[in-house]
Design a protein around this motif. Structure first.
Motif, PDB file in Angstrom:
ATOM      1  N   ALA A 136       0.831  -1.214   0.000  1.00 59.49           N
ATOM      2  CA  ALA A 136       0.000   0.000   0.000  1.00 59.49           C
ATOM      3  C   ALA A 136       0.861   1.257   0.000  1.00 59.49           C
ATOM      4  O   ALA A 136       0.451   2.292  -0.538  1.00 59.49           O
ATOM      5  N   ALA A 137       2.049   1.164   0.561  1.00 58.42           N
ATOM      6  CA  ALA A 137       2.935   2.326   0.620  1.00 58.42           C
ATOM      7  C   ALA A 137       3.611   2.613  -0.718  1.00 58.42           C
ATOM      8  O   ALA A 137       4.012   3.749  -0.970  1.00 58.42           O
ATOM      9  N   PHE A 138       3.713   1.602  -1.592  1.00 57.32           N
ATOM     10  CA  PHE A 138       4.511   1.765  -2.807  1.00 57.32           C
ATOM     11  C   PHE A 138       3.768   1.522  -4.108  1.00 57.32           C
ATOM     12  O   PHE A 138       4.202   1.980  -5.148  1.00 57.32           O
ATOM     13  N   GLN A 139       2.670   0.786  -4.088  1.00 56.30           N
ATOM     14  CA  GLN A 139       2.009   0.406  -5.327  1.00 56.30           C
ATOM     15  C   GLN A 139       0.847   1.329  -5.668  1.00 56.30           C
ATOM     16  O   GLN A 139       0.231   1.923  -4.802  1.00 56.30           O
ATOM     17  N   MET A 140       0.546   1.379  -6.955  1.00 56.83           N
ATOM     18  CA  MET A 140      -0.631   2.086  -7.425  1.00 56.83           C
ATOM     19  C   MET A 140      -1.856   1.314  -6.938  1.00 56.83           C
ATOM     20  O   MET A 140      -1.796   0.093  -6.775  1.00 56.83           O
ATOM     21  N   PRO A 141      -2.967   2.001  -6.696  1.00 59.70           N
ATOM     22  CA  PRO A 141      -4.159   1.315  -6.184  1.00 59.70           C
ATOM     23  C   PRO A 141      -4.618   0.126  -7.029  1.00 59.70           C
ATOM     24  O   PRO A 141      -5.026  -0.900  -6.496  1.00 59.70           O
ATOM     25  N   SER A 142      -4.528   0.219  -8.347  1.00 65.24           N
ATOM     26  CA  SER A 142      -4.935  -0.903  -9.196  1.00 65.24           C
ATOM     27  C   SER A 142      -4.039  -2.119  -8.962  1.00 65.24           C
ATOM     28  O   SER A 142      -4.514  -3.249  -8.884  1.00 65.24           O
ATOM     29  N   SER A 143      -2.749  -1.883  -8.849  1.00 58.51           N
ATOM     30  CA  SER A 143      -1.812  -2.980  -8.556  1.00 58.51           C
ATOM     31  C   SER A 143      -2.082  -3.566  -7.180  1.00 58.51           C
ATOM     32  O   SER A 143      -1.964  -4.770  -6.977  1.00 58.51           O
ATOM     33  N   LEU A 144      -2.447  -2.709  -6.260  1.00 60.14           N
ATOM     34  CA  LEU A 144      -2.767  -3.169  -4.910  1.00 60.14           C
ATOM     35  C   LEU A 144      -4.014  -4.062  -4.922  1.00 60.14           C
ATOM     36  O   LEU A 144      -4.061  -5.092  -4.264  1.00 60.14           O
ATOM     37  N   ARG A 145      -5.015  -3.675  -5.723  1.00 58.10           N
ATOM     38  CA  ARG A 145      -6.225  -4.501  -5.829  1.00 58.10           C
ATOM     39  C   ARG A 145      -5.906  -5.845  -6.483  1.00 58.10           C
ATOM     40  O   ARG A 145      -6.432  -6.884  -6.088  1.00 58.10           O
ATOM     41  N   SER A 146      -5.013  -5.840  -7.457  1.00 57.01           N
ATOM     42  CA  SER A 146      -4.578  -7.089  -8.084  1.00 57.01           C
ATOM     43  C   SER A 146      -3.859  -7.983  -7.072  1.00 57.01           C
ATOM     44  O   SER A 146      -4.107  -9.192  -6.996  1.00 57.01           O
ATOM     45  N   LEU A 147      -2.974  -7.389  -6.297  1.00 57.38           N
ATOM     46  CA  LEU A 147      -2.271  -8.139  -5.257  1.00 57.38           C
ATOM     47  C   LEU A 147      -3.253  -8.696  -4.229  1.00 57.38           C
ATOM     48  O   LEU A 147      -3.156  -9.856  -3.825  1.00 57.38           O
ATOM     49  N   PHE A 148      -4.214  -7.881  -3.820  1.00 59.17           N
ATOM     50  CA  PHE A 148      -5.211  -8.306  -2.845  1.00 59.17           C
ATOM     51  C   PHE A 148      -5.970  -9.531  -3.373  1.00 59.17           C
ATOM     52  O   PHE A 148      -6.153 -10.517  -2.658  1.00 59.17           O
ATOM     53  N   ALA A 149      -6.374  -9.477  -4.632  1.00 60.36           N
ATOM     54  CA  ALA A 149      -7.087 -10.609  -5.246  1.00 60.36           C
ATOM     55  C   ALA A 149      -6.194 -11.844  -5.293  1.00 60.36           C
ATOM     56  O   ALA A 149      -6.638 -12.958  -4.981  1.00 60.36           O
ATOM     57  N   THR A 150      -4.943 -11.653  -5.643  1.00 55.75           N
ATOM     58  CA  THR A 150      -4.004 -12.773  -5.707  1.00 55.75           C
ATOM     59  C   THR A 150      -3.811 -13.403  -4.337  1.00 55.75           C
ATOM     60  O   THR A 150      -3.784 -14.635  -4.198  1.00 55.75           O
ATOM     61  N   GLU A 164     -11.875  -5.065   5.399  1.00 58.87           N
ATOM     62  CA  GLU A 164     -12.194  -3.915   6.250  1.00 58.87           C
ATOM     63  C   GLU A 164     -10.940  -3.122   6.607  1.00 58.87           C
ATOM     64  O   GLU A 164     -10.957  -1.896   6.629  1.00 58.87           O
ATOM     65  N   LYS A 165      -9.849  -3.828   6.857  1.00 58.06           N
ATOM     66  CA  LYS A 165      -8.612  -3.156   7.243  1.00 58.06           C
ATOM     67  C   LYS A 165      -8.008  -2.343   6.089  1.00 58.06           C
ATOM     68  O   LYS A 165      -7.459  -1.265   6.303  1.00 58.06           O
ATOM     69  N   PHE A 166      -8.143  -2.853   4.854  1.00 60.38           N
ATOM     70  CA  PHE A 166      -7.467  -2.222   3.727  1.00 60.38           C
ATOM     71  C   PHE A 166      -8.404  -1.588   2.702  1.00 60.38           C
ATOM     72  O   PHE A 166      -7.952  -1.143   1.651  1.00 60.38           O
ATOM     73  N   GLU A 167      -9.684  -1.493   3.019  1.00 59.39           N
ATOM     74  CA  GLU A 167     -10.639  -0.912   2.075  1.00 59.39           C
ATOM     75  C   GLU A 167     -10.228   0.498   1.653  1.00 59.39           C
ATOM     76  O   GLU A 167     -10.290   0.844   0.467  1.00 59.39           O
ATOM     77  N   ALA A 168      -9.785   1.308   2.577  1.00 60.38           N
ATOM     78  CA  ALA A 168      -9.391   2.686   2.239  1.00 60.38           C
ATOM     79  C   ALA A 168      -8.206   2.699   1.273  1.00 60.38           C
ATOM     80  O   ALA A 168      -8.197   3.474   0.309  1.00 60.38           O
ATOM     81  N   ASP A 169      -7.213   1.848   1.505  1.00 63.25           N
ATOM     82  CA  ASP A 169      -6.059   1.780   0.607  1.00 63.25           C
ATOM     83  C   ASP A 169      -6.470   1.275  -0.774  1.00 63.25           C
ATOM     84  O   ASP A 169      -6.011   1.786  -1.791  1.00 63.25           O
ATOM     85  N   LEU A 170      -7.331   0.285  -0.809  1.00 64.32           N
ATOM     86  CA  LEU A 170      -7.791  -0.297  -2.065  1.00 64.32           C
ATOM     87  C   LEU A 170      -8.667   0.681  -2.843  1.00 64.32           C
ATOM     88  O   LEU A 170      -8.773   0.598  -4.063  1.00 64.32           O
ATOM     89  N   SER A 171      -9.279   1.619  -2.145  1.00 61.34           N
ATOM     90  CA  SER A 171     -10.214   2.580  -2.744  1.00 61.34           C
ATOM     91  C   SER A 171      -9.562   3.911  -3.083  1.00 61.34           C
ATOM     92  O   SER A 171     -10.228   4.813  -3.598  1.00 61.34           O
TER      93      SER A 171
END
Length: 122
Positions: free
Chosen positions: A25-39, A54-61
């Motif tokens: 979350a500190a280094f990736q673009m939000p789209s990449s973060l959502r891809s990582l989250f799914a993976t 719930e913990k990362f919804e804000a970062d993912l959004s």
């Protein structure tokens, strides 16, 4: 340091998944973060995917939140867009967001949303 119960596999923890998403979350673009989250959902089988959401919804959004002034999306529309994006990544892996119970209702795209998603890919 892992406890004896974790080393023996008697107690599972999602800490390593949380640490991975936190660092990304500190280094990736939000789209990449959502891809990582799914993976991570698909590959690591977290014990409590809802808590991770719930913990990362804000970062993912973050992207949708930043463009809120332009798009006029409501908080619910932002949440739905983020979940759609995560679901798209999961579908590429043969999974569905419904399997992870991130939200109470079953996640389904309307016909218009499916068409819009297909057009975005083209």
């Amino acid at each position: 340091m892992p406890t004896a119960t974790m080393q023996l596999g008697l107690f599972e923890s999602d800490t390593y998944i949380e640490d991975t998403v936190e660092e990304a979350a500190a280094f990736q673009m939000p789209s990449s973060l959502r891809s990582l989250f799914a993976t991570l959902l698909a590959s690591c089988s977290p014990t409590n995917p809802t808590l991770l959401w719930e913990k990362f919804e804000a970062d993912l959004s973050r992207y949708f939140e930043r463009s809120r002034g332009i798009t006029q999306f409501t908080a619910e529309q932002i949440k739905r867009n983020v979940l759609q994006d995560i679901n798209t990544f999961l579908e590429l892996m043969g999974k569905s967001i419904d399997s992870y119970h991130l939200i109470l209702e079953k996640f389904q795209l309307s016909h218009t949303e499916k068409l819009t998603k297909k057009l975005q890919i083209l």
